[in-house]
Write a protein that holds these residues in place. Structure first.
Motif, PDB file in Angstrom:
ATOM      1  N   GLU A  70       0.828  -1.209   0.000  1.00  0.00           N
ATOM      2  CA  GLU A  70       0.000   0.000   0.000  1.00  0.00           C
ATOM      3  C   GLU A  70       0.862   1.258   0.000  1.00  0.00           C
ATOM      4  O   GLU A  70       0.575   2.226  -0.721  1.00  0.00           O
ATOM      5  N   VAL A  71       1.916   1.251   0.795  1.00  0.00           N
ATOM      6  CA  VAL A  71       2.824   2.401   0.832  1.00  0.00           C
ATOM      7  C   VAL A  71       3.496   2.588  -0.517  1.00  0.00           C
ATOM      8  O   VAL A  71       3.562   3.705  -1.050  1.00  0.00           O
ATOM      9  N   ARG A  72       3.991   1.494  -1.069  1.00  0.00           N
ATOM     10  CA  ARG A  72       4.653   1.577  -2.378  1.00  0.00           C
ATOM     11  C   ARG A  72       3.727   2.146  -3.436  1.00  0.00           C
ATOM     12  O   ARG A  72       4.116   3.054  -4.189  1.00  0.00           O
ATOM     13  N   ASP A  73       2.515   1.636  -3.492  1.00  0.00           N
ATOM     14  CA  ASP A  73       1.612   2.030  -4.573  1.00  0.00           C
ATOM     15  C   ASP A  73       1.274   3.519  -4.516  1.00  0.00           C
ATOM     16  O   ASP A  73       1.281   4.210  -5.531  1.00  0.00           O
ATOM     17  N   ARG A  74       0.981   4.036  -3.327  1.00  0.00           N
ATOM     18  CA  ARG A  74       0.592   5.454  -3.265  1.00  0.00           C
ATOM     19  C   ARG A  74       1.786   6.371  -3.505  1.00  0.00           C
ATOM     20  O   ARG A  74       1.657   7.418  -4.156  1.00  0.00           O
ATOM     21  N   PHE A  75       2.947   5.990  -2.992  1.00  0.00           N
ATOM     22  CA  PHE A  75       4.126   6.838  -3.174  1.00  0.00           C
ATOM     23  C   PHE A  75       4.572   6.856  -4.631  1.00  0.00           C
ATOM     24  O   PHE A  75       4.808   7.921  -5.208  1.00  0.00           O
ATOM     25  N   VAL A  76       4.672   5.690  -5.232  1.00  0.00           N
ATOM     26  CA  VAL A  76       5.111   5.616  -6.631  1.00  0.00           C
ATOM     27  C   VAL A  76       4.120   6.324  -7.547  1.00  0.00           C
ATOM     28  O   VAL A  76       4.511   7.018  -8.488  1.00  0.00           O
ATOM     29  N   THR A  77       2.832   6.177  -7.262  1.00  0.00           N
ATOM     30  CA  THR A  77       1.821   6.864  -8.065  1.00  0.00           C
ATOM     31  C   THR A  77       1.997   8.378  -7.985  1.00  0.00           C
ATOM     32  O   THR A  77       1.968   9.080  -9.007  1.00  0.00           O
ATOM     33  N   ALA A  78       2.197   8.903  -6.777  1.00  0.00           N
ATOM     34  CA  ALA A  78       2.355  10.348  -6.602  1.00  0.00           C
ATOM     35  C   ALA A  78       3.604  10.858  -7.322  1.00  0.00           C
ATOM     36  O   ALA A  78       3.561  11.885  -8.016  1.00  0.00           O
ATOM     37  N   ILE A  79       4.714  10.152  -7.175  1.00  0.00           N
ATOM     38  CA  ILE A  79       5.961  10.604  -7.808  1.00  0.00           C
ATOM     39  C   ILE A  79       5.865  10.505  -9.324  1.00  0.00           C
ATOM     40  O   ILE A  79       6.368  11.378 -10.066  1.00  0.00           O
ATOM     41  N   THR A  80       5.201   9.475  -9.816  1.00  0.00           N
ATOM     42  CA  THR A  80       5.021   9.337 -11.265  1.00  0.00           C
ATOM     43  C   THR A  80       4.171  10.478 -11.821  1.00  0.00           C
ATOM     44  O   THR A  80       4.467  11.024 -12.896  1.00  0.00           O
ATOM     45  N   GLN A  81       3.144  10.864 -11.100  1.00  0.00           N
ATOM     46  CA  GLN A  81       2.310  11.983 -11.544  1.00  0.00           C
ATOM     47  C   GLN A  81       3.108  13.283 -11.585  1.00  0.00           C
ATOM     48  O   GLN A  81       2.964  14.083 -12.522  1.00  0.00           O
ATOM     49  N   ILE A  82       3.960  13.491 -10.598  1.00  0.00           N
ATOM     50  CA  ILE A  82       4.813  14.681 -10.589  1.00  0.00           C
ATOM     51  C   ILE A  82       5.766  14.652 -11.782  1.00  0.00           C
ATOM     52  O   ILE A  82       5.948  15.661 -12.483  1.00  0.00           O
ATOM     53  N   ARG A  83       6.350  13.505 -12.032  1.00  0.00           N
ATOM     54  CA  ARG A  83       7.272  13.390 -13.166  1.00  0.00           C
ATOM     55  C   ARG A  83       6.554  13.674 -14.480  1.00  0.00           C
ATOM     56  O   ARG A  83       7.065  14.419 -15.333  1.00  0.00           O
ATOM     57  N   ASN A  84       5.399  13.081 -14.665  1.00  0.00           N
ATOM     58  CA  ASN A  84       4.658  13.272 -15.916  1.00  0.00           C
ATOM     59  C   ASN A  84       4.295  14.735 -16.137  1.00  0.00           C
ATOM     60  O   ASN A  84       4.240  15.208 -17.281  1.00  0.00           O
ATOM     61  N   LYS A  85       4.064  15.443 -15.054  1.00  0.00           N
ATOM     62  CA  LYS A  85       3.660  16.851 -15.153  1.00  0.00           C
ATOM     63  C   LYS A  85       4.827  17.763 -15.508  1.00  0.00           C
ATOM     64  O   LYS A  85       4.661  18.746 -16.232  1.00  0.00           O
ATOM     65  N   HIS A  86       6.031  17.445 -15.018  1.00  0.00           N
ATOM     66  CA  HIS A  86       7.140  18.398 -15.110  1.00  0.00           C
ATOM     67  C   HIS A  86       8.294  17.993 -16.016  1.00  0.00           C
ATOM     68  O   HIS A  86       9.077  18.850 -16.427  1.00  0.00           O
ATOM     69  N   GLU A  87       8.411  16.713 -16.336  1.00  0.00           N
ATOM     70  CA  GLU A  87       9.614  16.257 -17.034  1.00  0.00           C
ATOM     71  C   GLU A  87       9.787  16.924 -18.400  1.00  0.00           C
ATOM     72  O   GLU A  87      10.899  17.341 -18.755  1.00  0.00           O
ATOM     73  N   GLN A  88       8.730  16.991 -19.175  1.00  0.00           N
ATOM     74  CA  GLN A  88       8.849  17.553 -20.516  1.00  0.00           C
ATOM     75  C   GLN A  88       8.986  19.075 -20.475  1.00  0.00           C
ATOM     76  O   GLN A  88       9.764  19.661 -21.238  1.00  0.00           O
ATOM     77  N   GLU A  89       8.264  19.699 -19.582  1.00  0.00           N
ATOM     78  CA  GLU A  89       8.262  21.158 -19.525  1.00  0.00           C
ATOM     79  C   GLU A  89       9.538  21.720 -18.904  1.00  0.00           C
ATOM     80  O   GLU A  89      10.024  22.783 -19.302  1.00  0.00           O
TER      81      GLU A  89
END
Length: 205
Positions: free
Chosen positions: A124-143
């Motif tokens: 449960e900890v892994r899933d929520r943390f990885v999901t949050a960090i992935t969303q941050i990456r998707n939002k900022h990596e290209q820009e």
């Protein structure tokens, strides 16, 4: 893109040496507030493009000076708050701390199926943390491919989360001990979606 994970500054629960994981949780101490200001100064010359923090009061108070210095909105997000420990909430005794450590040690050995008593499992900890960090990456990596994103979080979830995310940090690494208040773990993106840990609380990797 560079991701700088930061443990919150000293809280009143830290002074009591209590395991505190519920949100919003306790505030910073006076020392913690000074540590937060010092953190902002340390990051003054970083190309900070965004500042995130967990739902906890102590994380928000730590992140606020960083966001203000860089004239950015502070973004409070779900998923990066501390591991919920259930029946071990607010314990200070040796027995309770050792019970937490036993479960956490199993997690860093890869046995994520175990759960804190009445709290979260490693999965449960892994899933929520990885999901949050992935969303941050998707939002900022290209820009902002050369920018830095700061995420103020918590020691336990940072240790476990980075060991799961980064390809070059082995499970049960000797680097995975207690992270100091306002200590940082720095990750850099890899082609193909992975992460590389480049610094762990003062140690370059």
């Amino acid at each position: 893109m560079k991701l700088k994970l930061v443990r919150h500054a000293e809280s009143t629960a830290n002074v009591r040496k209590a395991i505190n994981t519920k949100v919003p949780g306790p505030p910073l101490t006076d020392l913690g507030k000074r540590q937060a200001e010092e953190l902002a100064e340390r990051l003054r010359d970083e190309p900070v493009e965004a500042v995130y923090c967990s739902l906890a009061t102590r994380a928000q108070q730590t992140a606020a000076p960083v966001a203000a210095l860089h004239e950015l909105d502070l973004q409070v997000i779900d998923g990066v708050h501390e591991i919920f420990v259930g029946e071990l909430e607010d314990v200070t005794d040796r027995e309770g701390i050792e019970a937490y450590a036993r479960i956490f040690y199993q997690w860093i050995q890869g046995e994520l199926q175990y759960a804190m008593p009445g709290g979260e499992s490693g999965f449960e900890v892994r899933d929520r943390f990885v999901t949050a960090i992935t969303q941050i990456r998707n939002k900022h990596e290209q820009e902002h491919p050369d920018g830095t994103v700061v995420v103020v979080s918590h020691g336990g979830i940072m240790r476990l989360g980075v060991e799961l995310l980064a390809e070059n940090v082995p499970q049960a690494s000797p680097l995975s001990g207690l992270i100091a208040n306002t200590g940082t773990i720095e990750l850099a993106t890899l082609d193909g979606g992975g992460w590389r840990c480049v610094a762990w609380d003062g140690f370059d990797l």
